[in-house]
Structure formats: C-alpha cells, structure tokens
Scaffold this active site. Structure first.
Site, PDB file in Angstrom:
ATOM      1  N   LYS A   1      -1.773   5.374 -10.134  1.00  0.00           N
ATOM      2  CA  LYS A   1      -0.698   4.936  -9.245  1.00  0.00           C
ATOM      3  C   LYS A   1       0.016   3.712  -9.837  1.00  0.00           C
ATOM      4  O   LYS A   1       1.243   3.612  -9.788  1.00  0.00           O
ATOM      5  CB  LYS A   1      -1.272   4.622  -7.862  1.00  0.00           C
ATOM      6  CG  LYS A   1      -0.245   4.587  -6.756  1.00  0.00           C
ATOM      7  CD  LYS A   1      -0.906   4.338  -5.397  1.00  0.00           C
ATOM      8  CE  LYS A   1      -1.696   5.531  -4.912  1.00  0.00           C
ATOM      9  NZ  LYS A   1      -2.177   5.353  -3.516  1.00  0.00           N
TER      10      LYS A   1
ATOM     11  N   GLU B   1      -0.032  10.852   2.930  1.00  0.00           N
ATOM     12  CA  GLU B   1      -0.443  11.434   4.208  1.00  0.00           C
ATOM     13  C   GLU B   1      -1.782  12.157   4.110  1.00  0.00           C
ATOM     14  O   GLU B   1      -2.036  12.914   3.176  1.00  0.00           O
ATOM     15  CB  GLU B   1       0.634  12.421   4.655  1.00  0.00           C
ATOM     16  CG  GLU B   1       0.337  13.157   5.934  1.00  0.00           C
ATOM     17  CD  GLU B   1       1.450  14.117   6.309  1.00  0.00           C
ATOM     18  OE1 GLU B   1       1.596  14.401   7.503  1.00  0.00           O
ATOM     19  OE2 GLU B   1       2.173  14.573   5.408  1.00  0.00           O
ATOM     20  N   CYS B   2      -2.638  11.901   5.092  1.00  0.00           N
ATOM     21  CA  CYS B   2      -3.906  12.631   5.215  1.00  0.00           C
ATOM     22  C   CYS B   2      -4.127  12.895   6.701  1.00  0.00           C
ATOM     23  O   CYS B   2      -4.683  12.051   7.413  1.00  0.00           O
ATOM     24  CB  CYS B   2      -5.063  11.825   4.625  1.00  0.00           C
ATOM     25  SG  CYS B   2      -6.679  12.629   4.844  1.00  0.00           S
TER      26      CYS B   2
ATOM     27  N   THR C   1      -4.817  -0.663  -4.041  1.00  0.00           N
ATOM     28  CA  THR C   1      -5.229   0.659  -4.538  1.00  0.00           C
ATOM     29  C   THR C   1      -6.489   0.542  -5.375  1.00  0.00           C
ATOM     30  O   THR C   1      -6.819  -0.534  -5.876  1.00  0.00           O
ATOM     31  CB  THR C   1      -4.110   1.294  -5.393  1.00  0.00           C
ATOM     32  OG1 THR C   1      -4.470   2.649  -5.708  1.00  0.00           O
ATOM     33  CG2 THR C   1      -3.885   0.533  -6.694  1.00  0.00           C
TER      34      THR C   1
ATOM     35  N   ASP D   1      -4.211  16.274  -9.042  1.00  0.00           N
ATOM     36  CA  ASP D   1      -3.385  15.361  -8.256  1.00  0.00           C
ATOM     37  C   ASP D   1      -1.918  15.651  -8.575  1.00  0.00           C
ATOM     38  O   ASP D   1      -1.486  15.490  -9.723  1.00  0.00           O
ATOM     39  CB  ASP D   1      -3.731  13.908  -8.599  1.00  0.00           C
ATOM     40  CG  ASP D   1      -3.119  12.901  -7.639  1.00  0.00           C
ATOM     41  OD1 ASP D   1      -2.137  13.247  -6.963  1.00  0.00           O
ATOM     42  OD2 ASP D   1      -3.627  11.758  -7.581  1.00  0.00           O
TER      43      ASP D   1
ATOM     44  N   ARG E   1       0.857  -1.185   0.000  1.00  0.00           N
ATOM     45  CA  ARG E   1       0.000   0.000   0.000  1.00  0.00           C
ATOM     46  C   ARG E   1       0.890   1.232   0.000  1.00  0.00           C
ATOM     47  O   ARG E   1       1.760   1.372   0.874  1.00  0.00           O
ATOM     48  CB  ARG E   1      -0.903   0.009   1.246  1.00  0.00           C
ATOM     49  CG  ARG E   1      -1.656   1.325   1.495  1.00  0.00           C
ATOM     50  CD  ARG E   1      -2.712   1.579   0.471  1.00  0.00           C
ATOM     51  NE  ARG E   1      -3.438   2.831   0.753  1.00  0.00           N
ATOM     52  CZ  ARG E   1      -4.296   3.383  -0.092  1.00  0.00           C
ATOM     53  NH1 ARG E   1      -4.542   2.814  -1.256  1.00  0.00           N
ATOM     54  NH2 ARG E   1      -4.910   4.499   0.228  1.00  0.00           N
ATOM     55  N   ILE E   2       0.718   2.102  -0.982  1.00  0.00           N
ATOM     56  CA  ILE E   2       1.420   3.382  -0.981  1.00  0.00           C
ATOM     57  C   ILE E   2       0.391   4.428  -0.565  1.00  0.00           C
ATOM     58  O   ILE E   2      -0.526   4.756  -1.329  1.00  0.00           O
ATOM     59  CB  ILE E   2       2.033   3.688  -2.348  1.00  0.00           C
ATOM     60  CG1 ILE E   2       3.079   2.617  -2.670  1.00  0.00           C
ATOM     61  CG2 ILE E   2       2.665   5.078  -2.358  1.00  0.00           C
ATOM     62  CD1 ILE E   2       3.690   2.732  -4.035  1.00  0.00           C
ATOM     63  N   HIS E   3       0.535   4.910   0.655  1.00  0.00           N
ATOM     64  CA  HIS E   3      -0.484   5.754   1.279  1.00  0.00           C
ATOM     65  C   HIS E   3       0.057   7.163   1.446  1.00  0.00           C
ATOM     66  O   HIS E   3       1.066   7.372   2.116  1.00  0.00           O
ATOM     67  CB  HIS E   3      -0.862   5.166   2.647  1.00  0.00           C
ATOM     68  CG  HIS E   3      -2.071   5.777   3.254  1.00  0.00           C
ATOM     69  ND1 HIS E   3      -3.349   5.271   3.048  1.00  0.00           N
ATOM     70  CD2 HIS E   3      -2.231   6.851   4.064  1.00  0.00           C
ATOM     71  CE1 HIS E   3      -4.219   6.005   3.713  1.00  0.00           C
ATOM     72  NE2 HIS E   3      -3.563   6.974   4.334  1.00  0.00           N
TER      73      HIS E   3
ATOM     74  N   ARG F   1       0.689  14.320  -6.726  1.00  0.00           N
ATOM     75  CA  ARG F   1       1.531  13.351  -6.030  1.00  0.00           C
ATOM     76  C   ARG F   1       2.567  12.729  -6.967  1.00  0.00           C
ATOM     77  O   ARG F   1       2.320  12.584  -8.165  1.00  0.00           O
ATOM     78  CB  ARG F   1       0.672  12.250  -5.403  1.00  0.00           C
ATOM     79  CG  ARG F   1      -0.153  12.731  -4.231  1.00  0.00           C
ATOM     80  CD  ARG F   1      -1.063  11.653  -3.706  1.00  0.00           C
ATOM     81  NE  ARG F   1      -2.102  11.315  -4.672  1.00  0.00           N
ATOM     82  CZ  ARG F   1      -3.027  10.384  -4.468  1.00  0.00           C
ATOM     83  NH1 ARG F   1      -3.018   9.690  -3.342  1.00  0.00           N
ATOM     84  NH2 ARG F   1      -3.948  10.140  -5.375  1.00  0.00           N
TER      85      ARG F   1
END
Length: 202
Positions: free
Chosen positions: A156, A55-56, A151, A128, A51-53, A130
């Site tokens: 991604k 930050e939130c 995902t 987006d 999982r590439i998460h 990112r």
C-alpha cells in the site's frame, strides 16, 4: 482517459470516536461510492494520519472474526480522533478487490484447507487486486501535503508513493490474534509481506 473525482457532498457525522466530516465522491473510474471520513483541518498539513480502508462487509458490519478488518477500522478511527486530525478513506473494493460473492466463495475454500492467497487464485483472481488511484485523488482533493499511513501492508505504501503521495511514516495497526483469524494473519505475514507481530509457531 485521466481519472477524476468530484467531492459531491460533505456532512457532519458524530461518532463514538468524535466528530468527523464525511465526504462523498463520484469518480470517472467506477460507479462505486467511495468516501473520506475527515477529522479536523487537513488541508496544507504535513504528516496527516491516514487510513485507507478497503470495504469488508463481513468484518466492518457483521463483526466477523475471520479477519482483522472491523477491528482495524475501529482502531484507526480512534487513533485519528486521538491525534485530533486525520483521514479515513473507505474504498469500495470488497475482498481485496474480487467482490463480496467471490470473497464468500473464497471463505468456503479456506474452510477446505486453502489459505487466503490460494483461495483467490483458485477462483481465477490475483491474491490482491486492490487499486489506490482514487485514494490518491481524494488525498489531493483534500490538499493533504504528506501522510503517516496507518497500515501493516508495505504494498500500500509502494502503490501510494508511485501515485505521487508523500508517505513520511507508517503507523502500525495490529488487531488481536485469536483462533478464528490466526491462519489469515499468518498468511498475510508470510505470503503478502504484511508487517505483523506473529506468535512463534512452536
């Protein structure tokens, strides 16, 4: 200049999802503290759940219901623990890369009727922003040979593939839909191509 990272420290972290090893990375691209949460032996392995998460703060820490981030984080860690091995990479790119201040400003624009995409654009940003260079470097550092990416976001998968990561499969990760996140998830599905099971709008 070619991007580089350094695995500065690893430490054991017991959680409700089992025990993980937290890797702290420094890097040559930014001054942010990106980390990897690793379960089991992943070096030399194929089809590692990853999982590439991004930050939130509002979702991951405060439990905001405006998004599905906090729930996805929890689900991903549970999935990795159940699999017995895997990696959660936590990238410090808040608000799809626009930062916490702009994300909160975007929330106010959403409350005025804009969706998440148009709110970002009105603030002078892309939908987006990112990037996944550091995630790819971390996976290489951990010697992961191929991954199953946790995902719903096809972009991604595309970006990681361009960076040389072998993505053999996608694992869906769908949070609960409720009144507070419905419009957010609809925008993800309709305007950002996220693979989500949305209810009929009849």
């Amino acid at each position: 200049m070619k991007a580089s990272i350094e695995d500065k420290v690893q430490t054991r972290i017991p959680t409700k999802h089992g025990e993980f090893i937290l890797h702290y990375y420094s890097n040559s691209l930014d001054k942010k503290e990106h980390v990897a949460f690793v379960k089991g032996e992943v070096a030399g392995k194929e089809d590692v759940p990853v999982r590439i998460h991004s930050e939130c703060f509002t979702g991951d820490v405060l439990g905001s219901r405006r998004c599905d981030c906090g729930e996805q984080l929890d689900m991903a860690l549970d999935l990795i623990n159940t699999a017995g091995c895997g990696v959660l990479i936590y990238l410090r790119q808040e608000g799809r890369g626009i930062g916490l201040l702009k994300k909160l400003q975007a929330y106010n624009l959403q409350d005025q009727g804009l969706d998440t995409v148009d709110a970002n654009i009105k603030l002078g940003h892309l939908a987006d922003e990112r990037q996944y260079d550091i995630a790819a470097l971390i996976l290489n550092s951990l010697q992961v040979r191929s991954i199953e990416l946790i995902t719903n976001n096809p972009l991604k998968i595309d970006e990681l593939t361009k960076l040389g990561i072998k993505v053999n499969n996608r694992i869906a990760i769908e949070a609960r839909i409720h009144q507070d996140n419905l419009e957010y998830l609809k925008t993800k599905a309709e305007r950002m191509r996220h693979m989500l099971s949305m209810p009929d709008s009849k």
